[in-house]
Design an enzyme around this catalytic site. Structure first.
Site: not given
Lengths: 259, 378
Positions: A97, A158, A184-185, A206-207
């Site tokens: 990635k 995040g 993301a997000g 992830n987050t």
């Protein structure tokens, strides 16, 4: 319904990809991956310590998972290329990635440098997943350069703010032949489902999982939401209209002439 | 407060615009509502940062801490980075009145041989740490750049990230160090107030205020990945110093967008200089500093050294800390050579003497993942 995502010669059933940063301990990463049955996992090469017997994060990743190493920390194409080569040499496989960040305040990916790295690494036989700011032109160029998928952000990394880039992602999905993976997000399972309903190939989270009170439960919720969104997409969502249908149509007279 | 954008200006030239700012008068006008407004604002302005440093903001410390904690977890996750210092020399030509290594200190001077550096590296490497911070006093004669470079080449074999906390260098010297694998610069201005700076740095090259102030800019413009700046708390009114420190970090973040910027807020500790802090900085003050910095600069790292007690360090972590040292010693060769034998003196007193394993266990028990490696040698 048999429905798989085929990328880089691998067949993937679970379209939830999981990121491994931000967890409170490495054992939870293993539990999350086991329980969510995730098949693709991204790990930053910067965090992998091959020489450590106790601290190697790879020991917490189930063997059946496909490792997608990321180039976190790269500030330009040159550094991303170097990290990708080091990852492959270290035995982390050829799924990479590309994450090039030249703005540490908002952590936006640098599309131009990402494209340059994609061009080089695709030619070297890597299965390349570029993380980008959603843009159709760049996405087309990435496809042409041999990217295995494109990974546009849903909102700044995040932030857990959801698919704020929906209108652009929708167009990218429509125009590209390679899978589009929102990365993301994404903060809630419902938002992951929304990405899948649009026709995205997968979602990377992830987050939202790592910082949940119960990461294992949250991973399961995401996995199910991604699956639900995918089935909805394949089943053909009913068209939603933005207004009611008028009961006295203006063109009714045309049809009365037909009789 | 009208703030000029940072365009092609050095930090020094940019911060001159705040010269007329009277912080005491500003604080007099801060109301309770100002504080709650700041906490609900999306982006925090420089004026709002100053508001968070006001005496009245102390009343809202818990609210600020809750906000700071959320921002930290969102931006850095439940992780804490670990590193340890290695002191390679305590020779120094500067006369900084607060420092145990100052040239008038009647201490035993020591400089590690390259063999000793390798021995220390082997020991520190065996703890699992992959990030190291190299420290020296300032002596171009005893520890010239070629010596420091030789030490770094040895450390490079064991560590994936090497930061330096040495005397301020010229731009091309930073470039030389980056080439051989240094990726981080730690340099504290100590005190931003120019007048006090002049009073506490009696002689030596460090007396040059501007050369030190602009060191981070010189290093970052040559491609240094990380910069950690700091103010030594106790030399001046901490509210003024932390304001300058915060806007210095903001300046670096805005100008060197691809760099990782971190901040340290060391309090003066007992050492051979016998210097007593001029201004009091309480534990409550330190907590307010950490949360104000975190709220103003959500992406900036905050480093906490072993100058603070174990208990206080543990309690500060959720408020915004992202990096702590472990297994620290401020003694030259302190990791291996002087163990049990005749010790060379410390630069300052260490309150948290726990080793890497103990710190790891503590972090895990508090719900944080200790990160021992977070970079690759490119």
């Amino acid at each position: 319904m048999k429905d798989s995502l085929i990328i880089g010669g691998k067949t993937i059933t679970n379209r939830l990809f999981v990121g491994t940063g931000k967890f409170e301990n490495k054992k939870i990463i293993k539990n999350v991956l086991d329980e969510s049955k995730a098949e693709v996992v991204t790990v930053a090469l910067r965090r992998i310590d091959m020489e450590s017997k106790k601290e190697n994060i790879l020991d917490y990743i189930p063997k059946h998972c496909i490792l997608m190493t990321n180039t976190s920390g790269a500030r330009n194409a040159k550094e991303a290329i170097r990290i990708a080569r080091l990852a492959r040499a270290a035995g982390c496989g050829n799924w990479i990635k590309i994450e090039v960040i030249s703005d540490n305040k908002y952590l936006f990916p640098d599309n131009y440098e990402t494209l340059k790295a994609t061009e080089v690494l695709s030619k070297e036989g890597f299965v390349v997943f570029p993380y980008v700011n959603p843009d159709l032109i760049i996405s087309r160029q990435l496809e042409k350069s041999g990217a295995a998928a494109v990974m546009p952000l849903g909102s700044p990394i995040g932030t857990n703010r959801g698919l704020r880039t929906k209108e652009i992602v929708r167009i990218i999905v429509k125009e590209l032949t390679i899978p589009v993976i929102v990365d993301a997000g994404i903060g809630k399972p419902s938002e992951a489902a929304e990405c899948m309903e649009l026709g995205c190939g997968a979602v990377l989270v992830n987050t939202a999982i790592a910082t949940a009170d119960n990461p294992v439960g949250m991973a399961e919720a995401f996995s199910k939401a991604v699956e639900a969104g995918r089935i909805a997409y394949l089943s053909g969502l009913a068209i939603s209209l933005d207004r009611a249908r008028a009961s006295s149509p203006l063109t009714g007279f045309l049809r009365s002439n037909e009789s | 407060m009208k703030v000029e954008a940072v365009v092609n200006k050095s930090f020094h030239d940019w911060f001159l615009q705040f010269k007329g700012l009277n912080i005491e008068i500003f604080f007099k006008d801060v109301t309770d509502k100002d504080i709650t407004d700041v906490l609900s604002a999306k982006e925090k302005s420089i004026e709002q940062f100053l508001t968070l440093l006001s005496p009245i903001a102390e009343k809202y410390l818990e609210d600020m801490a809750q906000t700071a904690n959320k921002l930290t977890v969102q931006n850095f996750g439940k992780t804490i980075h670990l590193y340890t210092p290695i002191y390679i020399s305590n020779y120094c030509v500067n006369n900084c009145i607060y420092c145990g290594f100052n040239l008038n200190s009647k201490i035993k001077r020591k400089k590690l041989t390259l063999e000793e550096v390798a021995e220390e590296a082997k020991f520190i490497g065996s703890t699992g740490l992959r990030h190291i911070l190299v420290l020296t006093g300032e002596s171009r004669e005893e520890t010239p750049l070629p010596y420091i470079k030789d030490c770094i080449k040895i450390l490079k074999k064991k560590f994936t990230s090497i930061s330096i906390e040495i005397y301020a260098l010229k731009g091309r010297e930073y470039e030389e160090l980056i080439k051989i694998g240094v990726d981080g610069l730690t340099i504290y201005q100590e005190v931003y107030d120019k007048h006090i700076y002049d009073q506490v740095h009696l002689s030596g090259p460090k007396k040059d205020y501007l050369f030190r102030l602009e060191a981070p800019e010189r290093a970052l413009s040559k491609g240094m990945r990380c910069a950690n700046i700091g103010a030594l708390l106790g030399l001046n009114d901490w509210r003024k110093e932390v304001f300058m420190l915060g806007i210095h970090a903001k300046y670096l973040q805005d100008n060197f967008t691809d760099a990782e910027i971190s901040i340290s807020i060391p309090r003066i500790r007992k050492n051979a200089s016998r210097f007593e802090p001029v201004c009091d900085v309480t534990d409550i003050n330190v907590a307010q500093i950490v949360v104000a910095l975190r709220i103003f600069l959500p992406r900036v790292g905050i480093t906490l050294s072993t100058r603070e007690s174990p208990e206080f360090r543990e309690n500060l972590i959720p408020l915004g800390i992202t990096r702590i040292s472990a297994g620290s010693t401020t003694v030259v060769g302190g990791h291996t050579i002087y163990e049990g034998g005749g010790k060379s003196p410390e630069q300052f007193e260490i309150l948290d003497e726990r080793g890497v394993n103990e710190i790891k266990v503590m972090l895990e028990s508090k719900g944080y993942q200790p990160v021992l490696k977070d970079w690759v040698s490119l």
